[in-house]
Design an enzyme around this catalytic site. Structure first.
Site: not given
Ligand SMILES: *Cc1c(COP(=O)(O)O)cnc(C)c1O
Length: 379
Positions: A52, A104, A175, A200
């Site tokens: 961890r 998001y 982000d 993604k």
């Molecule tokens: C999918 C997504 C997230 C969240 O990510 P997870 O890996 O699903 O927790 C955050 N920001 C954007 C722009 C996303 O497309």
């Protein structure tokens, strides 16, 4: 790596960073270590003690992503949301956060939860309206930006809003999930922190959920690592192995997906069954000029509104055969979904908006399937 990362192109970094030292008979790839604990008779504080707190399987991925983003520290966490929660953890009770009204939806849900439980003021703005963003920054603690936004593909003037945040002592987080570090490098545009849903494009094969934070600030990186340990928001070694394996081909996947997306956007814009298409590559797109200045490629997510509104949008999603009706994005396979099918999606997102994540298939096959589905949506 023996080369100075700053002198290598992103495609080279994606392949060459995060490798083990070159020793005769040694592995080319970093080993995956599956162990929850480490032999240790020393004092707590040993670098490797308990997984961890840290495991050698994280480092190569973190180093490679940090190199791609032009940052000094990468921190991998259990999901994109864990990365966002870590990056937002020092918003004080009764503090204020500026965020795009179209972002998001779970990020917005996270901020609503901070508002309910800690009295945080959430200032939702049109991120493309620079004057509105700058006005909202006064007295704020943090700017949580997306550009292009999910799912509306709005483009912020990142250099302007990040500079305005810095001048006012407002910390900024971007982000960068949609653009990837190959399309845009927010730290160089003035951001303090970059967050990713590694799920993604970075991992890229729809087989793992993972997140990451990148920063140039030592104290921020230490704080995020401490958060990861204290909240248990850690990544599993197998997931990190898959993500690094995906990252090795990021430049190839993104190049093909972005080219496919730009071509489909161009064809969709001319299709008689299309009311609106959003993609920053289109010269007619409201975000095009800005995107061309601050991005090196336009991404592979499209927004599409068919003629005929909600019934046509549902019919379109029902009629595809090759495209996969599914949420998420950034995989090698093309997916699409009507975003407002989620009750939690922002009510200002049009009911008939279909978000397309363009993959790396042959563009003619993608177009044929989309065109027949569009025709059927008009029946
Ligand atoms: C999918 C997504 C997230 C969240 O990510 P997870 O890996 O699903 O927790 C955050 N920001 C954007 C722009 C996303 O497309």
């Amino acid at each position: 790596m023996t080369h100075d990362p700053a002198s290598l192109a992103p495609a080279t970094l994606a392949v060459a960073a995060g490798r083990p030292p070159r020793v005769q008979g040694g592995p080319v790839n970093p080993p995956v270590v599956l162990s929850s604990t480490y032999v240790s008779q020393g004092v707590p504080g040993d670098e490797l003690l308990y997984t961890r707190g840290g495991t050698e399987t994280w480092g190569p991925f973190e180093e490679t992503l940090a190199a791609l983003e032009g940052g000094t520290h990468g921190v991998v966490l259990g999901s994109g949301m864990a990365a966002i929660a870590a990056a937002l953890a020092d918003v004080p009770p009764s503090g204020a956060v500026v965020v795009p009204r179209h972002a998001y939806q779970v990020t917005l849900g996270f901020l609503d939860d901070l508002a309910r439980r800690h009295g945080v003021e959430v200032r939702r703005v049109d991120i493309a309206d620079t004057d509105a963003v700058v006005a909202a920054l006064d007295g704020a603690d943090l700017l949580m930006a997306e550009s292009p936004t999910n799912p509306m593909l709005e483009v912020a003037d990142l250099p302007a809003v990040l500079a305005a945040a810095r001048e006012r002592g407002v910390r900024s987080v971007v982000d960068n999930t949609f653009a990837t570090p190959l399309g845009q490098r927010p730290l160089e545009l003035g951001a303090d922190v970059v967050v990713h849903s590694v799920t993604k494009y970075l991992a890229g094969h729809s087989d793992v959920v993972l997140g990451a934070v990148v920063t140039n600030d030592d104290a921020t990186a230490a704080r995020i690592r401490a958060y990861r340990t204290l909240h248990g928001a850690i990544a599993g070694p197998m997931e990190v192995f898959l993500a690094l394996r995906g990252l090795r081909t990021l430049h190839l996947r993104v190049e093909r997906a972005n080219a496919n997306a730009a071509e489909l956007a161009r064809r969709l814009a001319a299709h008689p069954a299309v009311a609106e298409v959003r993609h920053p590559s289109l010269p007619s797109d409201p975000g095009h000029r800005r995107a061309a200045q601050q991005m090196t490629s336009f991404g592979a997510v499209l927004g599409l509104r068919p003629l005929g509104g909600l019934p046509a949008a549902d019919a379109l999603v029902d009629a595809v055969r090759l495209w996969v009706p599914a949420t998420s994005l950034g995989g090698v396979e093309s997916t699409l979904e009507r975003r407002r099918r989620f009750a939690t999606e922002s009510p200002t997102v049009p009911e008939d908006l279909v978000r397309l994540s363009v993959g790396v298939e042959d563009v003619e096959d993608l177009w044929q399937d989309l065109a027949q589905a569009l025709d059927r949506s008009q029946a």
